[in-house]
Motif scaffolding. Structure first.
Motif, short mmCIF file in Angstrom:
data_model
loop_
_atom_site.label_atom_id
_atom_site.label_comp_id
_atom_site.label_asym_id
_atom_site.label_seq_id
_atom_site.Cartn_x
_atom_site.Cartn_y
_atom_site.Cartn_z
N LEU A 12 -44.22 -48.20 -43.93
CA LEU A 12 -44.05 -47.05 -44.91
C LEU A 12 -45.37 -46.33 -44.75
O LEU A 12 -45.04 -44.91 -45.08
CB LEU A 12 -44.06 -47.98 -46.22
CG LEU A 12 -42.64 -48.27 -46.96
CD1 LEU A 12 -42.99 -49.19 -48.08
CD2 LEU A 12 -41.70 -47.19 -47.10
N ALA A 13 -46.46 -46.72 -44.71
CA ALA A 13 -47.64 -45.95 -44.82
C ALA A 13 -47.66 -44.84 -43.85
O ALA A 13 -48.12 -43.76 -43.73
CB ALA A 13 -48.97 -46.63 -44.74
N VAL A 14 -47.59 -45.23 -42.60
CA VAL A 14 -47.44 -44.35 -41.20
C VAL A 14 -46.37 -43.25 -41.22
O VAL A 14 -46.66 -42.11 -41.09
CB VAL A 14 -47.34 -45.20 -40.11
CG1 VAL A 14 -47.23 -44.40 -38.82
CG2 VAL A 14 -48.49 -46.11 -39.74
N VAL A 15 -45.24 -43.81 -41.75
CA VAL A 15 -44.06 -42.57 -41.94
C VAL A 15 -44.18 -41.60 -42.89
O VAL A 15 -44.44 -40.54 -42.93
CB VAL A 15 -42.88 -43.54 -42.31
CG1 VAL A 15 -41.59 -42.48 -42.68
CG2 VAL A 15 -42.28 -44.16 -41.05
N ALA B 222 -45.11 -37.73 -42.44
CA ALA B 222 -44.13 -36.64 -43.01
C ALA B 222 -44.92 -35.75 -43.89
O ALA B 222 -44.88 -34.58 -43.79
CB ALA B 222 -43.06 -37.52 -43.88
N THR B 223 -45.93 -36.32 -44.62
CA THR B 223 -46.72 -35.46 -45.44
C THR B 223 -47.48 -34.50 -44.73
O THR B 223 -47.56 -33.30 -45.16
CB THR B 223 -47.66 -36.30 -46.32
OG1 THR B 223 -46.86 -37.31 -47.08
CG2 THR B 223 -48.41 -35.57 -47.53
N ALA C 238 -51.82 -31.72 -34.73
CA ALA C 238 -52.50 -32.64 -35.65
C ALA C 238 -51.95 -33.89 -35.84
O ALA C 238 -52.62 -34.86 -35.92
CB ALA C 238 -52.16 -31.59 -36.86
N ILE C 239 -50.64 -34.02 -35.70
CA ILE C 239 -50.09 -35.38 -36.03
C ILE C 239 -50.26 -36.26 -34.83
O ILE C 239 -50.29 -37.57 -34.80
CB ILE C 239 -48.61 -35.44 -36.67
CG1 ILE C 239 -47.65 -34.96 -35.49
CG2 ILE C 239 -48.64 -34.53 -37.89
CD1 ILE C 239 -46.25 -34.79 -35.84
N SER C 240 -50.66 -35.70 -33.63
CA SER C 240 -50.86 -36.79 -32.47
C SER C 240 -52.08 -37.16 -32.47
O SER C 240 -52.56 -37.70 -31.22
CB SER C 240 -50.27 -35.83 -31.31
OG SER C 240 -50.70 -34.80 -30.91
N ASP C 241 -53.16 -36.39 -32.92
CA ASP C 241 -54.70 -36.95 -32.64
C ASP C 241 -54.86 -38.44 -33.51
O ASP C 241 -55.74 -38.96 -33.20
CB ASP C 241 -55.26 -35.88 -33.46
CG ASP C 241 -55.29 -35.67 -34.93
OD1 ASP C 241 -54.88 -36.55 -35.46
OD2 ASP C 241 -56.12 -34.85 -35.36
N GLY C 242 -54.01 -38.78 -34.16
CA GLY C 242 -54.10 -40.16 -34.73
C GLY C 242 -54.65 -40.47 -36.13
O GLY C 242 -54.83 -41.43 -36.54
N SER C 243 -55.41 -39.34 -36.33
CA SER C 243 -56.11 -39.54 -37.55
C SER C 243 -54.96 -39.76 -39.21
O SER C 243 -55.56 -40.40 -39.62
CB SER C 243 -56.85 -37.96 -38.04
OG SER C 243 -55.91 -37.17 -38.18
N ALA C 244 -53.99 -39.31 -38.90
CA ALA C 244 -53.21 -39.35 -40.03
C ALA C 244 -52.74 -40.92 -40.08
O ALA C 244 -52.56 -41.58 -41.23
CB ALA C 244 -51.75 -38.55 -40.11
#
Length: 316
Positions: free
Chosen positions: A40-43, A47-48, A63-69
């Motif tokens: 749930l958290a990762v999705v 998305a956010t 940005a979303i592929s750098d792993g920080s999110a």
């Protein structure tokens, strides 16, 4: 130094790998809830982040592929109760990404640790679901029923051991009257400790912050126990209960919001440890890692300013 990793995504992957032992320990004792919360958290985080990058007209994939999110999502997911309602995870992760990261311009610009900002927001806003933990192993179907339908919660939930001890101390009981041993939390903390050692060996994090962090806890808890040891948690329980090892190796070491000078890291880590014991002992919340880290995040510019190394050949 951290120079062996030349990209953000490499560093983030190493930290994610290091979280594995702690996550396995949580799963072993509490069941499938933590896995559901992580998904749930990762999705939610991806998305956010994608939505706000689109609003800001920024490239999404880099940005979303750098792993920080994903890392922010994981840290928050393992910090909250594994049986918290689904909306707690969604709200907390969304808050962390939006107010802890994107509103400041994205990764590298945030003054606060995003995961801990989200955690503190949840704990202040929704204290009951944030302090109700699984009391036994729950299977996948039970996890879905609890997280999405809010059934079986009373039968399979309880307060954390640290919360129970603190409540009994507040009622005037002495440590000798309370069972302060918690094998479950000790194993979870041991998992995160081993993951932290892996990060140190791989030179992903600097040694100063976790070392000073743990020293601050030991010193403060020791001096408190000198005055009235029967009413204060022993040093070993401060180290092995709550989110101590997760905080020491994975949260306080955030390279963006933590101090960046060698001396500054020692001061920063030590004061976080001091605050953790003080808030745990005299505050109203069962644990205090998030609040201690966020309070010290505010002081980072000041600490770094006064601990800058001298330039060779230049007088003060």
């Amino acid at each position: 130094m951290i120079a062996i990793f030349n990209s953000t995504s490499q560093m983030m992957r190493q930290v994610i790998y290091a979280l594995a032992l702690g996550i396995i320990a949580i799963y072993t004792f509490f069941g499938w809830g933590v896995i559901v919360q992580i998904v749930l958290a990762v999705v939610t985080a991806l998305a956010t982040e994608s939505l706000f990058l689109k609003i800001r007209k920024r490239p999404i994939m880099p940005a979303i592929s750098d792993g920080s999110a994903v890392l922010t999502a994981l840290l928050l997911a393992v910090s909250i109760p594994s049986i918290a309602p689904w909306w707690v995870v969604v709200v907390g992760v969304s808050f962390a990404i939006i107010f802890g990261k994107q509103l400041y311009g994205g990764l590298g610009n945030n003054p606060f640790n995003p995961a801990m900002l989200g955690y503190a927001f949840l704990l202040i806003s929704y204290p009951l679901p944030m302090t109700t933990w699984a009391s036994e192993f729950i299977n996948l179907s039970q996890a879905f029923e609890i997280i999405f339908n809010l059934n079986l919660v009373d039968a399979l939930s309880g307060a954390t051991h640290l919360d129970e001890v603190k409540t009994q101390l507040g009622l005037g009981k002495m440590i000798s009257e309370i069972n302060v041993h918690s094998t479950t939390q000790a194993w979870v903390n041991m998992g995160f400790l081993l993951g932290g050692v892996y990060l140190l060996i791989r030179r992903v994090i600097f040694w100063q912050i976790p070392s000073a962090f743990l020293l601050g806890i030991v010193v403060t808890a020791f001096f408190l126990s000198l005055g009235s040891s029967e009413y204060y948690l022993p040093v070993q329980n401060h180290l092995m209960l709550g989110g101590t090892m997760l905080g020491a190796f994975f949260i306080a070491t955030d390279p963006v919001s933590a101090s960046t000078t060698p001396k500054g890291r020692l001061i920063y880590g030590f004061l976080i440890g001091v605050l953790i014991v003080i808030i745990r002992t005299f505050g109203n919340y069962p644990d205090s890692v998030a609040f201690a880290v966020l309070l010290m995040n505010i002081t980072v510019p000041l600490i770094d300013y006064y601990t800058q190394p001298r330039v060779f050949g230049k007088s003060e």
